[in-house]
Design a protein around this motif. Structure first.
Motif, PDB file in Angstrom:
ATOM      1  N   TYR A  99       0.814  -1.225   0.000  1.00 43.49           N
ATOM      2  CA  TYR A  99       0.000   0.000   0.000  1.00 43.49           C
ATOM      3  C   TYR A  99       0.845   1.271   0.000  1.00 43.49           C
ATOM      4  N   ARG A 100       2.112   1.119  -0.283  1.00 48.58           N
ATOM      5  CA  ARG A 100       2.947   2.311  -0.404  1.00 48.58           C
ATOM      6  C   ARG A 100       2.678   2.997  -1.732  1.00 48.58           C
ATOM      7  N   SER A 101       3.020   4.290  -1.760  1.00 47.46           N
ATOM      8  CA  SER A 101       2.804   4.984  -3.029  1.00 47.46           C
ATOM      9  C   SER A 101       3.752   4.426  -4.099  1.00 47.46           C
ATOM     10  N   ARG A 102       4.960   4.083  -3.661  1.00 47.84           N
ATOM     11  CA  ARG A 102       5.873   3.397  -4.598  1.00 47.84           C
ATOM     12  C   ARG A 102       6.073   1.971  -4.109  1.00 47.84           C
ATOM     13  N   VAL A 103       5.424   1.053  -4.782  1.00 52.14           N
ATOM     14  CA  VAL A 103       5.544  -0.349  -4.371  1.00 52.14           C
ATOM     15  C   VAL A 103       6.883  -0.902  -4.857  1.00 52.14           C
ATOM     16  N   PRO A 104       7.660  -1.487  -3.950  1.00 50.14           N
ATOM     17  CA  PRO A 104       8.955  -2.021  -4.364  1.00 50.14           C
ATOM     18  C   PRO A 104       8.804  -3.033  -5.504  1.00 50.14           C
ATOM     19  N   THR A 105       9.671  -2.951  -6.497  1.00 51.05           N
ATOM     20  CA  THR A 105       9.518  -3.811  -7.675  1.00 51.05           C
ATOM     21  C   THR A 105       9.539  -5.300  -7.321  1.00 51.05           C
ATOM     22  N   LEU A 106      10.357  -5.651  -6.350  1.00 48.14           N
ATOM     23  CA  LEU A 106      10.474  -7.072  -6.014  1.00 48.14           C
ATOM     24  C   LEU A 106       9.155  -7.648  -5.500  1.00 48.14           C
ATOM     25  N   ILE A 107       8.374  -6.787  -4.856  1.00 50.25           N
ATOM     26  CA  ILE A 107       7.133  -7.259  -4.241  1.00 50.25           C
ATOM     27  C   ILE A 107       6.038  -7.404  -5.281  1.00 50.25           C
ATOM     28  N   ASN A 108       6.153  -6.599  -6.334  1.00 49.71           N
ATOM     29  CA  ASN A 108       5.095  -6.577  -7.337  1.00 49.71           C
ATOM     30  C   ASN A 108       5.159  -7.818  -8.223  1.00 49.71           C
ATOM     31  N   GLN A 109       4.477  -8.851  -7.770  1.00 44.78           N
ATOM     32  CA  GLN A 109       4.445 -10.087  -8.545  1.00 44.78           C
ATOM     33  C   GLN A 109       2.977 -10.459  -8.739  1.00 44.78           C
ATOM     34  N   ALA A 110       2.525 -10.403  -9.981  1.00 50.83           N
ATOM     35  CA  ALA A 110       1.097 -10.532 -10.257  1.00 50.83           C
ATOM     36  C   ALA A 110       0.590 -11.952 -10.020  1.00 50.83           C
ATOM     37  N   THR A 111      -0.674 -12.073  -9.660  1.00 48.93           N
ATOM     38  CA  THR A 111      -1.261 -13.410  -9.509  1.00 48.93           C
ATOM     39  C   THR A 111      -1.434 -14.044 -10.877  1.00 48.93           C
ATOM     40  N   ALA A 112      -1.534 -15.368 -10.861  1.00 47.42           N
ATOM     41  CA  ALA A 112      -1.552 -16.103 -12.127  1.00 47.42           C
ATOM     42  C   ALA A 112      -2.889 -15.957 -12.835  1.00 47.42           C
ATOM     43  N   ILE A 113      -2.825 -15.955 -14.138  1.00 50.57           N
ATOM     44  CA  ILE A 113      -4.028 -16.020 -14.974  1.00 50.57           C
ATOM     45  C   ILE A 113      -3.886 -17.289 -15.800  1.00 50.57           C
ATOM     46  N   ILE A 114      -4.877 -18.154 -15.745  1.00 47.45           N
ATOM     47  CA  ILE A 114      -4.795 -19.364 -16.563  1.00 47.45           C
ATOM     48  C   ILE A 114      -5.602 -19.145 -17.835  1.00 47.45           C
ATOM     49  N   PRO A 115      -4.943 -19.110 -18.978  1.00 50.33           N
ATOM     50  CA  PRO A 115      -5.675 -18.896 -20.236  1.00 50.33           C
ATOM     51  C   PRO A 115      -6.434 -20.154 -20.647  1.00 50.33           C
ATOM     52  N   ALA A 116      -7.652 -20.323 -20.111  1.00 47.77           N
ATOM     53  CA  ALA A 116      -8.420 -21.534 -20.392  1.00 47.77           C
ATOM     54  C   ALA A 116      -9.156 -21.397 -21.721  1.00 47.77           C
ATOM     55  N   ALA A 117      -9.479 -22.501 -22.335  1.00 53.64           N
ATOM     56  CA  ALA A 117     -10.256 -22.489 -23.574  1.00 53.64           C
ATOM     57  C   ALA A 117     -11.108 -23.749 -23.618  1.00 53.64           C
ATOM     58  N   ALA A 118     -12.298 -23.670 -24.242  1.00 50.45           N
ATOM     59  CA  ALA A 118     -13.182 -24.829 -24.335  1.00 50.45           C
ATOM     60  C   ALA A 118     -13.615 -25.029 -25.771  1.00 50.45           C
ATOM     61  N   VAL A 119     -14.179 -26.174 -26.048  1.00 49.74           N
ATOM     62  CA  VAL A 119     -14.664 -26.473 -27.405  1.00 49.74           C
ATOM     63  C   VAL A 119     -15.791 -25.505 -27.758  1.00 49.74           C
ATOM     64  N   ALA A 120     -15.696 -24.884 -28.940  1.00 52.00           N
ATOM     65  CA  ALA A 120     -16.748 -23.968 -29.369  1.00 52.00           C
ATOM     66  C   ALA A 120     -17.233 -24.400 -30.745  1.00 52.00           C
ATOM     67  N   LEU A 121     -18.540 -24.290 -30.946  1.00 48.85           N
ATOM     68  CA  LEU A 121     -19.102 -24.779 -32.216  1.00 48.85           C
ATOM     69  C   LEU A 121     -19.576 -23.641 -33.106  1.00 48.85           C
ATOM     70  N   ASP A 122     -19.137 -22.430 -32.822  1.00 48.95           N
ATOM     71  CA  ASP A 122     -19.643 -21.302 -33.589  1.00 48.95           C
ATOM     72  C   ASP A 122     -18.874 -21.047 -34.874  1.00 48.95           C
ATOM     73  N   ARG A 123     -17.905 -21.870 -35.153  1.00 50.93           N
ATOM     74  CA  ARG A 123     -17.181 -21.697 -36.423  1.00 50.93           C
ATOM     75  C   ARG A 123     -17.326 -22.957 -37.265  1.00 50.93           C
ATOM     76  N   ARG A 124     -17.972 -22.758 -38.383  1.00 51.10           N
ATOM     77  CA  ARG A 124     -18.291 -23.895 -39.234  1.00 51.10           C
ATOM     78  C   ARG A 124     -17.003 -24.582 -39.723  1.00 51.10           C
ATOM     79  N   ASP A 125     -16.022 -23.796 -40.095  1.00 52.56           N
ATOM     80  CA  ASP A 125     -14.821 -24.390 -40.702  1.00 52.56           C
ATOM     81  C   ASP A 125     -14.050 -25.276 -39.721  1.00 52.56           C
ATOM     82  N   GLN A 126     -14.331 -25.121 -38.441  1.00 49.96           N
ATOM     83  CA  GLN A 126     -13.610 -25.960 -37.471  1.00 49.96           C
ATOM     84  C   GLN A 126     -14.377 -27.238 -37.132  1.00 49.96           C
TER      85      GLN A 126
END
Lengths: 208, 417
Positions: free
Chosen positions: B261-288
């Protein structure tokens, strides 16, 4: 436009992995290029992420681009987790140093043979005790009473947390990753930031 | 751990020491003769003994001549033992050595003027020895410094001792370099004026040697500084880890500041939480659709196979194994056949043909390594006279600078017409 070759790299970064020369040499080499880093940064912008590195530039990870309240809350929680695991990690480092009789603390690229470590620990009651208390720590959380089982569990947890790399799943040897550099930098930072008088405390401890 | 290392080291040093002292003892007469006369005839020793003595750094061969000389420390050892003050040098420094060279040269000139050939020879020999002493002092020091460096200061067991030894070695180098700067070649040129032997001794040879020593010293110095940096880094890391661990142990309730919560957050501390790029079967594209359909199909197949294997008893497993083995054999035959085809292609081709190029041209499915292995195997199994019809050329290189395992990257065969 971002080149499709960065796809797997970006996925790894997004998943929270630390990329260093040991964990992923090919991608680490790519990250040495400023243009590549800029491209990745631009790509990550809408996700409020940017590419960050430790001071030495030996390990890359993702940081928040803008620190909104959500981001700050995440960082705060994360920091408390890190602080909770710091002592067991440091104790593990000193245990390894003593067991292997080496001059220094493990650094990125060092290899660790579990078999050798187990043998050395079994022969030495003081090391056994240290491993025992490490293994019982919540961070490592081993249920085993045997040296072998404890050592395996400890290594397993360190692999999970990205400090060790196990090149072959069925072989019990490990390589220390660049994340250890990150950990030590953090320790150094906290020491400076909190004005921890490390020089005096230990000289007293040594006297006692 | 450190203790056993020390013991090992000591017993090793002990063994080598005993062996070498015995060696000196075994050849005491020849060595003593050499000490007195200034040289040893190579014929006085057996070839084996000669080798051993040279390896043990007891004697050396100055040039291509057949005469051998005692090494400086051995001379010094004898000089000290028989208290031969004329040749014993305690705390010898460069200035002192230079002074004795000047003295001997003067003596030589005087003897020459007075026509005393024997004395002149004697003085010349002394000059030679003094020059050798001078260079050998550096040589010994450099040898010792490299030895210390290459053994990573392994003769002391802990890091702070290593740091002390390293800084001592660096001081020695500084003194040696200072000593080198005392050698004034203008003066030596003047000293040797008009005498070719002296000139060769004092100028040509000495200059080459001193240049060499200077280079070596600078190199050792550079490496020592590098090593010292590494030592210091190690020490800093060790201290940081042990002391921080000690501190945290003593202060279980220790918490850090609110960095997030400091105005300048130390760079070492700034480590973002993970994002998992998930994907599922989609049927909206005929060519696939076709792709997805084939995936579903494949999935059914896989499920069917799994169901089958689950049902299978040990008997059918044995049959499976046999089937597998047959399949492996069939593949082996195919690989052999493809390799032979390659040999035939080589016979047909005029230019040398690379095995890997052939592999890719024919778009064969074999992994490159297995392919090369098979080609080499086929070549080796040919009768000798048939082997002679082919020139085999391997392109190979060591795995890395530090690993001398040679990796064969490709094979090129050509047909001898």
């Amino acid at each position: 436009m971002i080149s499709p070759v960065y796809g797997p790299l970006i996925e790894k970064l997004l998943a929270g992995e630390f990329i260093c020369a040991i964990t992923d040499e090919a991608h680490f080499t790519k990250l040495q290029d400023e243009q590549t880093r800029d491209n990745i940064d631009a790509y990550l912008k809408p996700l409020n992420r940017r590419l960050a590195a430790n001071d030495e530039g030996s390990v890359y990870f993702l940081a928040y681009r803008d620190l909104d309240d959500d981001a700050r809350e995440c960082l705060k929680q994360q920091l408390s987790v890190v602080m909770g695991s710091m002592l067991p990690l440091l104790e593990w480092l000193t245990y390894i140093q003593e067991a292997m009789g080496s001059d220094g603390i493990l650094t990125a690229g060092d290899t660790l043979k579990l078999q050798e470590l187990t043998v050395k620990t079994e022969d030495n009651p003081s090391l056994r005790q240290r491993l025992q208390s490490l293994a019982n720590d919540r961070f490592f959380n081993s249920q085993s009473d045997a040296v072998d089982g404890q050592a395996k569990q400890v290594a397993k947890r360190l692999v999970e947390h990205g400090y060790l790399l196990q090149p072959h799943t069925n072989r019990l040897y490990f390589i220390v990753t660049g994340k250890i550099d990150y950990l030590l930098e953090l320790v150094r930072f906290i020491k400076d930031e909190e004005n921890i008088p490390l020089d005096e405390t230990t000289s007293q401890a040594e006297l006692l | 751990m450190a203790q056993t290392n020390d013991e090992q080291l000591l017993s090793n040093v002990f063994d080598v020491g005993v062996e070498r002292l015995k060696l000196i003892g075994n050849h005491a007469q020849v060595l003593m003769q050499g000490y007195l006369s200034g040289g040893i005839e190579a014929s006085a020793l057996s070839e084996q003994a000669l080798k051993k003595l040279i390896n043990a750094r007891v004697i050396y061969q100055p040039d291509d001549s057949h005469e051998l000389k005692l090494r400086h420390p051995v001379t010094q050892l004898i000089a000290a033992m028989v208290t031969d003050e004329s040749r014993r040098q305690v705390n010898a420094d460069i200035a002192d050595k230079l002074q004795s060279i000047r003295g001997f040269v003067q003596g030589f000139r005087e003897a020459q003027r007075s026509g005393d050939v024997i004395r002149a020879d004697n003085q010349l020999q002394r000059t030679e020895e003094a020059v050798y002493d001078l260079t050998s002092q550096f040589e010994e020091a450099i040898f010792s410094l490299w030895h210390r460096l290459n053994s990573n200061f392994g003769f002391v067991s802990n890091l702070s001792d290593k740091i002390r030894e390293n800084s001592r070695a660096q001081q020695q180098i500084r003194r040696l370099i200072e000593g080198l700067s005392l050698i004034d070649f203008d003066e030596l040129i003047e000293l040797a004026e008009g005498n070719p032997t002296l000139r060769k001794l004092l100028v040509t040879k000495l200059q080459a040697q001193i240049n060499g020593h200077h280079g070596s010293l600078l190199e050792v110095q550079k490496r020592l500084v590098e090593l010292m940096t590494r030592f210091r880094e190690q020490q800093e890391r060790s201290l940081l880890v042990t002391r921080m661990a000690g501190f945290l142990r003593e202060h279980p309730g220790f918490t850090v500041g609110d960095y997030a919560y400091r105005s300048r957050v130390p760079t070492l501390i700034n480590q973002a939480t993970a994002i998992i790029p998930a994907a599922a079967v989609a049927l909206d594209r005929r060519d696939q659709h076709t792709d997805i359909a084939s995936m579903v199909h494949g999935l059914y197949k896989e499920l069917a196979i799994r169901a089958k294997t689950n049902d299978a008893d040990s008997n059918t497993q044995a049959v499976d194994n046999r089937e597998q083995q047959q399949a492996v054999e069939a593949r082996q035959q195919q690989l052999k056949h493809d390799a032979m085809q390659y040999f035939i292609a080589v016979c047909d081709s005029e230019a040398p043909l690379s095995a890997l190029d052939y592999l890719y041209q024919q778009s064969l499915e074999w992994p490159a390594e297995a392919w090369l292995f098979q080609v080499i195997g086929e070549y080796n199994s040919l009768p000798r006279h048939e082997q002679k019809l082919f020139n085999i050329e391997r392109s190979e290189q060591p795995l890395s600078r530090y690993n001398q395992v040679i990796v064969i990257e490709d094979i090129t065969l050509s047909f001898n017409t």
